[in-house]
Design a protein around this motif. Structure first.
Motif, PDB file in Angstrom:
ATOM      1  N   GLU A   1       0.809  -1.204   0.000  1.00 54.31           N
ATOM      2  CA  GLU A   1       0.000   0.000   0.000  1.00 54.31           C
ATOM      3  C   GLU A   1       0.855   1.272   0.000  1.00 54.31           C
ATOM      4  OE1 GLU A   1      -2.807  -0.308   3.171  1.00 54.31           O
ATOM      5  OE2 GLU A   1      -3.910  -1.948   2.207  1.00 54.31           O
ATOM      6  N   SER A   2       2.161   1.095  -0.180  1.00 51.49           N
ATOM      7  CA  SER A   2       3.048   2.264  -0.277  1.00 51.49           C
ATOM      8  C   SER A   2       3.443   2.469  -1.743  1.00 51.49           C
ATOM      9  CB  SER A   2       4.303   2.052   0.568  1.00 51.49           C
ATOM     10  OG  SER A   2       5.050   0.951   0.074  1.00 51.49           O
ATOM     11  N   PHE A   3       4.034   3.605  -2.016  1.00 58.54           N
ATOM     12  CA  PHE A   3       4.495   3.923  -3.370  1.00 58.54           C
ATOM     13  C   PHE A   3       6.025   4.023  -3.370  1.00 58.54           C
ATOM     14  CE2 PHE A   3       0.152   5.215  -3.393  1.00 58.54           C
ATOM     15  CZ  PHE A   3      -0.303   5.113  -4.703  1.00 58.54           C
ATOM     16  N   ILE A   4       6.617   3.644  -4.471  1.00 53.50           N
ATOM     17  CA  ILE A   4       8.061   3.790  -4.635  1.00 53.50           C
ATOM     18  C   ILE A   4       8.339   4.785  -5.753  1.00 53.50           C
ATOM     19  CG2 ILE A   4       8.531   1.434  -3.829  1.00 53.50           C
ATOM     20  CD1 ILE A   4       8.972   0.653  -6.784  1.00 53.50           C
ATOM     21  N   LYS A   5       9.548   5.296  -5.752  1.00 54.47           N
ATOM     22  CA  LYS A   5       9.954   6.195  -6.835  1.00 54.47           C
ATOM     23  C   LYS A   5       9.914   5.408  -8.145  1.00 54.47           C
ATOM     24  CE  LYS A   5      13.699   9.392  -8.104  1.00 54.47           C
ATOM     25  NZ  LYS A   5      15.065   9.850  -7.761  1.00 54.47           N
ATOM     26  N   PRO A   6       9.185   5.888  -9.129  1.00 52.72           N
ATOM     27  CA  PRO A   6       8.945   5.081 -10.331  1.00 52.72           C
ATOM     28  C   PRO A   6      10.077   5.051 -11.363  1.00 52.72           C
ATOM     29  CG  PRO A   6       7.776   7.140 -10.492  1.00 52.72           C
ATOM     30  CD  PRO A   6       8.402   7.127  -9.138  1.00 52.72           C
ATOM     31  N   ALA A   7      11.115   5.815 -11.145  1.00 51.56           N
ATOM     32  CA  ALA A   7      12.231   5.801 -12.109  1.00 51.56           C
ATOM     33  C   ALA A   7      13.481   6.357 -11.434  1.00 51.56           C
ATOM     34  CB  ALA A   7      11.897   6.630 -13.340  1.00 51.56           C
ATOM     35  N   SER A   8      14.615   5.927 -11.906  1.00 49.86           N
ATOM     36  CA  SER A   8      15.867   6.484 -11.391  1.00 49.86           C
ATOM     37  C   SER A   8      16.113   7.832 -12.053  1.00 49.86           C
ATOM     38  CB  SER A   8      17.028   5.528 -11.672  1.00 49.86           C
ATOM     39  OG  SER A   8      17.181   5.337 -13.070  1.00 49.86           O
ATOM     40  N   GLY A   9      16.829   8.694 -11.367  1.00 50.91           N
ATOM     41  CA  GLY A   9      17.123  10.006 -11.930  1.00 50.91           C
ATOM     42  C   GLY A   9      16.878  11.095 -10.915  1.00 50.91           C
ATOM     43  N   ARG A  10      17.108  12.349 -11.338  1.00 50.41           N
ATOM     44  CA  ARG A  10      16.935  13.467 -10.421  1.00 50.41           C
ATOM     45  C   ARG A  10      15.554  14.080 -10.611  1.00 50.41           C
ATOM     46  NH1 ARG A  10      17.482  18.481 -12.770  1.00 50.41           N
ATOM     47  NH2 ARG A  10      18.149  18.457 -14.963  1.00 50.41           N
ATOM     48  N   VAL A  11      15.009  14.624  -9.509  1.00 47.85           N
ATOM     49  CA  VAL A  11      13.724  15.311  -9.587  1.00 47.85           C
ATOM     50  C   VAL A  11      14.006  16.713 -10.130  1.00 47.85           C
ATOM     51  CG1 VAL A  11      11.750  16.182  -8.305  1.00 47.85           C
ATOM     52  CG2 VAL A  11      12.730  13.959  -7.712  1.00 47.85           C
ATOM     53  N   SER A  12      13.604  16.935 -11.358  1.00 47.90           N
ATOM     54  CA  SER A  12      13.912  18.212 -12.013  1.00 47.90           C
ATOM     55  C   SER A  12      12.839  19.264 -11.764  1.00 47.90           C
ATOM     56  CB  SER A  12      14.076  18.004 -13.524  1.00 47.90           C
ATOM     57  OG  SER A  12      12.902  17.417 -14.078  1.00 47.90           O
ATOM     58  N   SER A  13      11.655  18.826 -11.362  1.00 51.27           N
ATOM     59  CA  SER A  13      10.588  19.784 -11.068  1.00 51.27           C
ATOM     60  C   SER A  13       9.655  19.168 -10.028  1.00 51.27           C
ATOM     61  CB  SER A  13       9.806  20.124 -12.342  1.00 51.27           C
ATOM     62  OG  SER A  13       8.835  21.107 -12.064  1.00 51.27           O
ATOM     63  N   PRO A  14       9.478  19.845  -8.878  1.00 49.45           N
ATOM     64  CA  PRO A  14       8.623  19.283  -7.816  1.00 49.45           C
ATOM     65  C   PRO A  14       7.143  19.571  -8.062  1.00 49.45           C
ATOM     66  CG  PRO A  14       9.557  21.337  -7.083  1.00 49.45           C
ATOM     67  CD  PRO A  14      10.131  21.098  -8.458  1.00 49.45           C
ATOM     68  N   PHE A  15       6.316  19.092  -7.133  1.00 51.98           N
ATOM     69  CA  PHE A  15       4.873  19.334  -7.165  1.00 51.98           C
ATOM     70  C   PHE A  15       4.615  20.762  -6.676  1.00 51.98           C
ATOM     71  CE2 PHE A  15       0.790  19.483  -4.983  1.00 51.98           C
ATOM     72  CZ  PHE A  15      -0.080  18.873  -5.886  1.00 51.98           C
ATOM     73  N   GLY A  16       3.667  21.471  -7.328  1.00 51.18           N
ATOM     74  CA  GLY A  16       3.289  22.806  -6.872  1.00 51.18           C
ATOM     75  C   GLY A  16       3.393  23.845  -7.974  1.00 51.18           C
TER      76      GLY A  16
ATOM     77  N   SER B   1      16.806   8.874 -22.168  1.00 49.80           N
ATOM     78  CA  SER B   1      15.722   8.240 -22.907  1.00 49.80           C
ATOM     79  C   SER B   1      15.876   6.721 -22.846  1.00 49.80           C
ATOM     80  CB  SER B   1      15.743   8.709 -24.364  1.00 49.80           C
ATOM     81  OG  SER B   1      14.671   8.168 -25.078  1.00 49.80           O
ATOM     82  N   GLY B   2      14.758   6.036 -22.603  1.00 49.30           N
ATOM     83  CA  GLY B   2      14.786   4.575 -22.508  1.00 49.30           C
ATOM     84  C   GLY B   2      14.919   4.065 -21.079  1.00 49.30           C
ATOM     85  N   THR B   3      15.137   4.985 -20.111  1.00 52.46           N
ATOM     86  CA  THR B   3      15.213   4.560 -18.702  1.00 52.46           C
ATOM     87  C   THR B   3      13.912   3.853 -18.308  1.00 52.46           C
ATOM     88  OG1 THR B   3      16.673   6.402 -18.129  1.00 52.46           O
ATOM     89  CG2 THR B   3      15.445   5.365 -16.312  1.00 52.46           C
ATOM     90  N   SER B   4      14.036   2.768 -17.572  1.00 52.89           N
ATOM     91  CA  SER B   4      12.857   1.983 -17.187  1.00 52.89           C
ATOM     92  C   SER B   4      11.913   2.784 -16.293  1.00 52.89           C
ATOM     93  CB  SER B   4      13.277   0.712 -16.440  1.00 52.89           C
ATOM     94  OG  SER B   4      13.985  -0.151 -17.300  1.00 52.89           O
ATOM     95  N   ILE B   5      10.628   2.706 -16.620  1.00 58.43           N
ATOM     96  CA  ILE B   5       9.577   3.289 -15.793  1.00 58.43           C
ATOM     97  C   ILE B   5       8.909   2.125 -15.049  1.00 58.43           C
ATOM     98  CG2 ILE B   5       7.485   4.684 -15.733  1.00 58.43           C
ATOM     99  CD1 ILE B   5      10.010   6.123 -16.743  1.00 58.43           C
ATOM    100  N   LEU B   6       8.821   2.252 -13.737  1.00 57.84           N
ATOM    101  CA  LEU B   6       8.307   1.159 -12.900  1.00 57.84           C
ATOM    102  C   LEU B   6       6.977   1.534 -12.273  1.00 57.84           C
ATOM    103  CD1 LEU B   6      11.634   0.424 -10.973  1.00 57.84           C
ATOM    104  CD2 LEU B   6      10.910  -0.512 -13.181  1.00 57.84           C
ATOM    105  N   ALA B   7       6.122   0.529 -12.051  1.00 57.73           N
ATOM    106  CA  ALA B   7       4.858   0.757 -11.344  1.00 57.73           C
ATOM    107  C   ALA B   7       5.181   1.173  -9.912  1.00 57.73           C
ATOM    108  CB  ALA B   7       4.001  -0.504 -11.347  1.00 57.73           C
ATOM    109  N   SER B   8       4.711   2.369  -9.516  1.00 59.21           N
ATOM    110  CA  SER B   8       5.015   2.871  -8.176  1.00 59.21           C
ATOM    111  C   SER B   8       4.324   2.040  -7.098  1.00 59.21           C
ATOM    112  CB  SER B   8       4.575   4.325  -8.058  1.00 59.21           C
ATOM    113  OG  SER B   8       4.938   4.851  -6.814  1.00 59.21           O
ATOM    114  N   ARG B   9       3.238   1.398  -7.507  1.00 57.76           N
ATOM    115  CA  ARG B   9       2.498   0.527  -6.601  1.00 57.76           C
ATOM    116  C   ARG B   9       1.687  -0.452  -7.452  1.00 57.76           C
ATOM    117  NH1 ARG B   9      -2.001   2.627  -2.125  1.00 57.76           N
ATOM    118  NH2 ARG B   9      -3.107   0.647  -1.918  1.00 57.76           N
ATOM    119  N   GLY B  10       1.396  -1.637  -6.890  1.00 61.48           N
ATOM    120  CA  GLY B  10       0.642  -2.629  -7.638  1.00 61.48           C
ATOM    121  C   GLY B  10      -0.781  -2.177  -7.920  1.00 61.48           C
ATOM    122  N   GLY B  11      -1.344  -2.659  -9.037  1.00 60.13           N
ATOM    123  CA  GLY B  11      -2.719  -2.308  -9.382  1.00 60.13           C
ATOM    124  C   GLY B  11      -3.094  -2.813 -10.760  1.00 60.13           C
ATOM    125  N   ILE B  12      -4.188  -2.278 -11.294  1.00 62.23           N
ATOM    126  CA  ILE B  12      -4.701  -2.659 -12.612  1.00 62.23           C
ATOM    127  C   ILE B  12      -4.486  -1.495 -13.576  1.00 62.23           C
ATOM    128  CG2 ILE B  12      -6.715  -3.435 -13.924  1.00 62.23           C
ATOM    129  CD1 ILE B  12      -5.797  -5.432 -11.831  1.00 62.23           C
TER     130      ILE B  12
END
Length: 343
Positions: free
Chosen positions: A216-231, A253-264
């Protein structure tokens, strides 16, 4: 054949047998539902343990009461036996200390027999041995002597009958103690089993709670730096101040994008300035969005697990370079992902 063997193995792993009780081992399912089931089983085992302890205390108290009754009967039977011994001694004296034929004739001729009054009769039947010996038996008529003997024998029969009843009652009480002891032994055994089962379930609960927390938690969905935050921010393309409804993670480009949490997987496709997107429904009104992808690795309706690859980083849509725009939405409203995955 392999599938049948796998199914049998799965069932075999589903239950641990501990003593006479069974503890279900929950695995490979819905962690939240499994945790609920574990808590339910733990509650049932705890209730059984409480009931067993209460029953054990009751049976222990019953044993103590039986023991006290036996002690009381023992004390009373000792008193009755002492009284019976006195009566037997009195009967022995009555047989030996009687007037001879000559003395009987003399007492008859002289009218010298003593009268067996109520007090003398009471002393003869109910007194201690020393008081009984003070009665002048040699001057007692055969009729009075026979009356005393009959009285003593009646008391003797009554005492012997009472002693038999006490002995029978003590046997019943001892049987009750023996039965309670057997029941206590069985209860102690079950309590030990319940202790092991509760410990096993507590371990399963801790394990499942960790799984639930992870699921029920979320993980960072990709490696890399946060270039722009929320807000609110100055949009890098339009230059206008606007609300940024997610976080941007920049990488090649091509870096793997991962599911931050399980679901449909709820949506896969191209959506305006977002470019190629994947939306995953996590249940409970929670969804996550992954935008600017270069390609997809999933399809609509597919179940994905946390950390599973769902696509590749790109710069489709309105983007200044390859990055992932990541959103978490609650009932359709974007919220700060940092609240769920941390900084």
């Amino acid at each position: 054949m392999r599938s049948i063997k796998a199914a049998v193995a799965a069932v075999a792993l589903a239950v641990f047998i501990i003593g006479t009780g069974a503890v279900t081992v929950y695995a490979d399912g819905n962690p939240r539902a499994e945790l609920t089931a574990i808590n339910k089983e733990l509650k049932a085992k705890a209730a059984e343990e409480t009931a067993a302890k209460a029953e054990s205390e009751t049976k222990t108290a019953e044993m103590a009461n039986f023991g006290e009754e036996i002690n009381s009967y023992t004390i009373h039977s000792e008193y009755l036996q002492e009284t019976l011994d006195i009566i037997n001694a009195k009967l022995g004296i009555m047989e030996t200390e009687r007037p001879s034929a000559f003395r009987k004739l003399l007492l008859t001729l002289t009218n010298g027999y003593t009268v067996l009054d109520q007090y003398t009769e009471y002393v003869a039947l109910s007194s201690d041995l020393q008081s009984f010996k003070k009665i002048n038996l040699l001057d007692m008529s055969d009729e009075d002597a026979e009356k005393v003997v009959e009285g003593l024998q009646a008391r003797k029969a009554s005492l012997e009958n009472e002693l038999i009843q006490i002995a029978e009652q003590k046997i019943l009480l001892q049987s009750g103690i023996d039965t309670r002891m057997e029941e206590l032994t069985a209860l102690d055994s079950r309590l030990n089993e319940l202790g092991v089962e509760i410990q096993q379930l507590s371990g399963e609960k801790s394990k499942k709670e960790a799984e639930v927390k992870k699921a029920e938690s979320f993980i960072k969905p990709a490696s890399g730096r946060v270039s722009s935050p929320f807000g609110y921010r100055i949009h890098p393309v339009t230059g206008a101040r606007s609300m940024h409804t997610g976080i941007d993670i920049a990488n090649g480009s091509g870096t793997s994008i991962l599911a931050s949490r399980g679901g449909i997987v709820e949506r896969v496709g191209y959506e305006g300035s977002y470019g190629k997107i994947v939306i995953i429904n996590h249940g409970g009104g929670l969804t996550s969005l992954y935008a600017h992808l270069s390609s997809y690795s999933v399809k609509v309706g597919q179940r994905v697990e946390q950390g599973q690859r769902i696509g590749s980083m790109g710069s489709t849509g309105r983007a200044t370079g390859p990055h992932l725009h990541f959103e978490i939405r609650v009932n359709g409203t974007a919220v700060n992902p940092y609240k769920y995955i941390g900084n």
